[in-house]
Write a protein that holds these residues in place. Structure first.
Motif, PDB file in Angstrom:
ATOM      1  N   GLN A 129       0.833  -1.204   0.000  1.00 52.50           N
ATOM      2  CA  GLN A 129       0.000   0.000   0.000  1.00 52.50           C
ATOM      3  C   GLN A 129       0.866   1.252   0.000  1.00 52.50           C
ATOM      4  O   GLN A 129       1.776   1.391   0.817  1.00 52.50           O
ATOM      5  CB  GLN A 129      -0.910   0.023   1.226  1.00 52.50           C
ATOM      6  CG  GLN A 129      -1.787   1.276   1.304  1.00 52.50           C
ATOM      7  CD  GLN A 129      -2.920   1.133   2.289  1.00 52.50           C
ATOM      8  OE1 GLN A 129      -3.924   0.502   2.019  1.00 52.50           O
ATOM      9  NE2 GLN A 129      -2.746   1.723   3.471  1.00 52.50           N
ATOM     10  N   LEU A 130       0.571   2.142  -0.933  1.00 47.77           N
ATOM     11  CA  LEU A 130       1.253   3.430  -0.950  1.00 47.77           C
ATOM     12  C   LEU A 130       0.422   4.424  -0.147  1.00 47.77           C
ATOM     13  O   LEU A 130      -0.721   4.716  -0.495  1.00 47.77           O
ATOM     14  CB  LEU A 130       1.423   3.942  -2.374  1.00 47.77           C
ATOM     15  CG  LEU A 130       2.053   5.340  -2.466  1.00 47.77           C
ATOM     16  CD1 LEU A 130       3.455   5.356  -1.893  1.00 47.77           C
ATOM     17  CD2 LEU A 130       2.070   5.856  -3.890  1.00 47.77           C
ATOM     18  N   GLU A 149      -9.083   2.632  -3.861  1.00 48.70           N
ATOM     19  CA  GLU A 149      -8.383   2.732  -5.135  1.00 48.70           C
ATOM     20  C   GLU A 149      -7.271   1.692  -5.152  1.00 48.70           C
ATOM     21  O   GLU A 149      -6.294   1.795  -4.408  1.00 48.70           O
ATOM     22  CB  GLU A 149      -7.830   4.139  -5.334  1.00 48.70           C
ATOM     23  CG  GLU A 149      -8.931   5.181  -5.497  1.00 48.70           C
ATOM     24  CD  GLU A 149      -8.379   6.577  -5.702  1.00 48.70           C
ATOM     25  OE1 GLU A 149      -7.411   6.941  -4.993  1.00 48.70           O
ATOM     26  OE2 GLU A 149      -8.910   7.296  -6.558  1.00 48.70           O
ATOM     27  N   MET A 150      -7.431   0.698  -5.997  1.00 53.19           N
ATOM     28  CA  MET A 150      -6.514  -0.430  -6.035  1.00 53.19           C
ATOM     29  C   MET A 150      -5.568  -0.338  -7.224  1.00 53.19           C
ATOM     30  O   MET A 150      -5.886   0.250  -8.261  1.00 53.19           O
ATOM     31  CB  MET A 150      -7.293  -1.740  -6.111  1.00 53.19           C
ATOM     32  CG  MET A 150      -8.246  -1.966  -4.945  1.00 53.19           C
ATOM     33  SD  MET A 150      -7.413  -1.999  -3.324  1.00 53.19           S
ATOM     34  CE  MET A 150      -8.720  -2.694  -2.303  1.00 53.19           C
ATOM     35  N   ILE A 151      -4.401  -0.962  -7.066  1.00 51.10           N
ATOM     36  CA  ILE A 151      -3.385  -1.030  -8.117  1.00 51.10           C
ATOM     37  C   ILE A 151      -3.546  -2.349  -8.874  1.00 51.10           C
ATOM     38  O   ILE A 151      -3.557  -3.419  -8.258  1.00 51.10           O
ATOM     39  CB  ILE A 151      -1.971  -0.954  -7.524  1.00 51.10           C
ATOM     40  CG1 ILE A 151      -1.790   0.327  -6.713  1.00 51.10           C
ATOM     41  CG2 ILE A 151      -0.920  -1.055  -8.627  1.00 51.10           C
ATOM     42  CD1 ILE A 151      -0.533   0.333  -5.868  1.00 51.10           C
ATOM     43  N   ILE A 178      -2.618  -5.864  -7.081  1.00 53.27           N
ATOM     44  CA  ILE A 178      -1.409  -6.119  -6.287  1.00 53.27           C
ATOM     45  C   ILE A 178      -1.252  -5.179  -5.092  1.00 53.27           C
ATOM     46  O   ILE A 178      -0.372  -5.385  -4.262  1.00 53.27           O
ATOM     47  CB  ILE A 178      -0.151  -6.011  -7.160  1.00 53.27           C
ATOM     48  CG1 ILE A 178      -0.060  -4.625  -7.827  1.00 53.27           C
ATOM     49  CG2 ILE A 178      -0.119  -7.125  -8.204  1.00 53.27           C
ATOM     50  CD1 ILE A 178       1.259  -4.368  -8.530  1.00 53.27           C
ATOM     51  N   GLY A 179      -2.078  -4.141  -5.002  1.00 47.01           N
ATOM     52  CA  GLY A 179      -1.892  -3.193  -3.910  1.00 47.01           C
ATOM     53  C   GLY A 179      -2.936  -2.097  -3.935  1.00 47.01           C
ATOM     54  O   GLY A 179      -3.951  -2.203  -4.633  1.00 47.01           O
ATOM     55  N   SER A 180      -2.671  -1.040  -3.183  1.00 45.50           N
ATOM     56  CA  SER A 180      -3.666   0.020  -3.040  1.00 45.50           C
ATOM     57  C   SER A 180      -3.001   1.352  -2.745  1.00 45.50           C
ATOM     58  O   SER A 180      -1.826   1.418  -2.377  1.00 45.50           O
ATOM     59  CB  SER A 180      -4.648  -0.337  -1.916  1.00 45.50           C
ATOM     60  OG  SER A 180      -3.952  -0.559  -0.692  1.00 45.50           O
ATOM     61  N   TYR A 181      -3.796   2.403  -2.887  1.00 47.62           N
ATOM     62  CA  TYR A 181      -3.393   3.756  -2.528  1.00 47.62           C
ATOM     63  C   TYR A 181      -4.239   4.220  -1.350  1.00 47.62           C
ATOM     64  O   TYR A 181      -5.429   3.906  -1.263  1.00 47.62           O
ATOM     65  CB  TYR A 181      -3.602   4.720  -3.698  1.00 47.62           C
ATOM     66  CG  TYR A 181      -2.721   4.470  -4.887  1.00 47.62           C
ATOM     67  CD1 TYR A 181      -1.419   4.960  -4.925  1.00 47.62           C
ATOM     68  CD2 TYR A 181      -3.171   3.748  -5.988  1.00 47.62           C
ATOM     69  CE1 TYR A 181      -0.600   4.747  -6.026  1.00 47.62           C
ATOM     70  CE2 TYR A 181      -2.367   3.533  -7.097  1.00 47.62           C
ATOM     71  CZ  TYR A 181      -1.084   4.035  -7.108  1.00 47.62           C
ATOM     72  OH  TYR A 181      -0.267   3.819  -8.193  1.00 47.62           O
ATOM     73  N   ALA A 182      -3.626   4.981  -0.464  1.00 46.23           N
ATOM     74  CA  ALA A 182      -4.367   5.516   0.682  1.00 46.23           C
ATOM     75  C   ALA A 182      -3.685   6.779   1.176  1.00 46.23           C
ATOM     76  O   ALA A 182      -2.486   6.979   0.962  1.00 46.23           O
ATOM     77  CB  ALA A 182      -4.437   4.484   1.811  1.00 46.23           C
ATOM     78  N   ILE A 212       3.959   0.630   2.456  1.00 41.12           N
ATOM     79  CA  ILE A 212       3.814  -0.272   3.595  1.00 41.12           C
ATOM     80  C   ILE A 212       3.478  -1.658   3.060  1.00 41.12           C
ATOM     81  O   ILE A 212       2.478  -1.849   2.362  1.00 41.12           O
ATOM     82  CB  ILE A 212       2.714   0.194   4.573  1.00 41.12           C
ATOM     83  CG1 ILE A 212       3.079   1.550   5.179  1.00 41.12           C
ATOM     84  CG2 ILE A 212       2.501  -0.854   5.670  1.00 41.12           C
ATOM     85  CD1 ILE A 212       4.254   1.520   6.148  1.00 41.12           C
ATOM     86  N   SER A 213       4.315  -2.619   3.381  1.00 39.83           N
ATOM     87  CA  SER A 213       4.116  -3.999   2.921  1.00 39.83           C
ATOM     88  C   SER A 213       3.287  -4.781   3.927  1.00 39.83           C
ATOM     89  O   SER A 213       3.343  -4.529   5.127  1.00 39.83           O
ATOM     90  CB  SER A 213       5.471  -4.689   2.741  1.00 39.83           C
ATOM     91  OG  SER A 213       6.331  -3.921   1.935  1.00 39.83           O
ATOM     92  N   SER A 214       2.531  -5.759   3.423  1.00 44.25           N
ATOM     93  CA  SER A 214       1.762  -6.661   4.285  1.00 44.25           C
ATOM     94  C   SER A 214       2.285  -8.077   4.111  1.00 44.25           C
ATOM     95  O   SER A 214       2.462  -8.547   2.980  1.00 44.25           O
ATOM     96  CB  SER A 214       0.275  -6.631   3.923  1.00 44.25           C
ATOM     97  OG  SER A 214      -0.304  -5.387   4.218  1.00 44.25           O
TER      98      SER A 214
END
Length: 261
Positions: A15-16, A47-49, A59-63, A75-77
């Protein structure tokens, strides 16, 4: 029904957190070809990547960051079997819980922890299992690297909290590099390379076909280049970019597996 299973120790989401997500989205769309699409989670839309046009390429998201004092960052999960137990283990071993465990409706359960040196990481248990391991492809995250002020203490922490084992490699002038694994699968690295003034952090890596072209695009579109492009003998070619909002990411084209040392 899904046949996916949990893969504890695998980094499964990125997540960015940015104070200007629209600027970041435009940048990564041009540099890495990522798409942004709204996706419902519970009663909200995020909003997803995506690397492609289908749901399985998410593969990820923006926040937005939770505080104006927080910098833009990735931030990695990491997948875990028990979020609450992992959070308790983090505090018991010198870390802290940054965000207490909570449920994400329809997705799973998560929390955010920090290791004793301050590097943050989200822990996540998916309600539907994790994506199966597969060879890296362009635009996808495939490696994660901890840059820390104290590798020895960090390795001990992640061994107790996430169950990582490790092996160490002498990289010559590059110093000692530690590879962390779980269940016989390599999941990331740990290094003492930490620029002055930069706090300990996990650095995600994205697979690209042409590192030099990617770095050139990033620079042209307002990013800065803290490092590279450069070859890592026996591993591949990589570079590190900082997007226009301040978040840092690595890009790499690894050598084919049979050519790696």
């Amino acid at each position: 029904m899904t046949d996916r299973k949990l893969l504890p120790g695998k980094f499964v989401w990125f997540q960015l957190e940015s104070r200007d997500t629209k600027k970041a989205q435009a940048f990564y769309g041009e540099v890495l070809g990522w798409k942004v699409m709204p996706f419902p989670v519970g009663g909200s839309t995020y909003e997803m990547i995506f690397t492609g046009a289908t749901a399985d390429t998410m593969i990820g998201s923006y926040a937005a960051p939770k505080s104006d004092r927080q910098p833009s960052r990735w931030i990695s999960s990491v997948s875990v079997e028990d979020v609450d137990a992992t959070a308790k283990a983090a505090t018991a071993n010198g870390g802290k819980v940054v965000e207490a465990p909570f449920d994400i409706p329809g997705a799973g359960r998560t929390a955010r922890i920090a290791d004793p040196q301050g590097a943050e990481l989200s822990v996540f248990k998916s309600a539907t299992g994790d994506p199966a391991d597969a060879p890296a492809t362009p635009g996808h995250f495939f490696w994660n690297e901890l840059h820390t002020s104290d590798p020895t203490k960090a390795l001990a922490f992640y061994e107790k909290v996430l169950g990582f084992s490790h092996r160490s490699m002498d990289m010559g002038p590059g110093g000692t590099y530690h590879i962390v694994s779980k269940g016989g699968v390599d999941r990331g690295g740990v290094t003492s390379h930490l620029p002055a003034g930069v706090p300990p952090h996990w650095l995600p890596y994205v697979f690209v076909d042409d590192v030099d072209a990617t770095i050139a695009r990033a620079r042209r579109l307002g990013g800065t280049i803290p490092f590279g492009p450069e070859d890592i003998p026996g591993v591949g070619r990589f570079g590190v970019l900082q997007d226009p909002t301040g978040a840092v990411l690595a890009v790499m084209k690894p050598l084919p597996t049979e050519k790696q040392r």
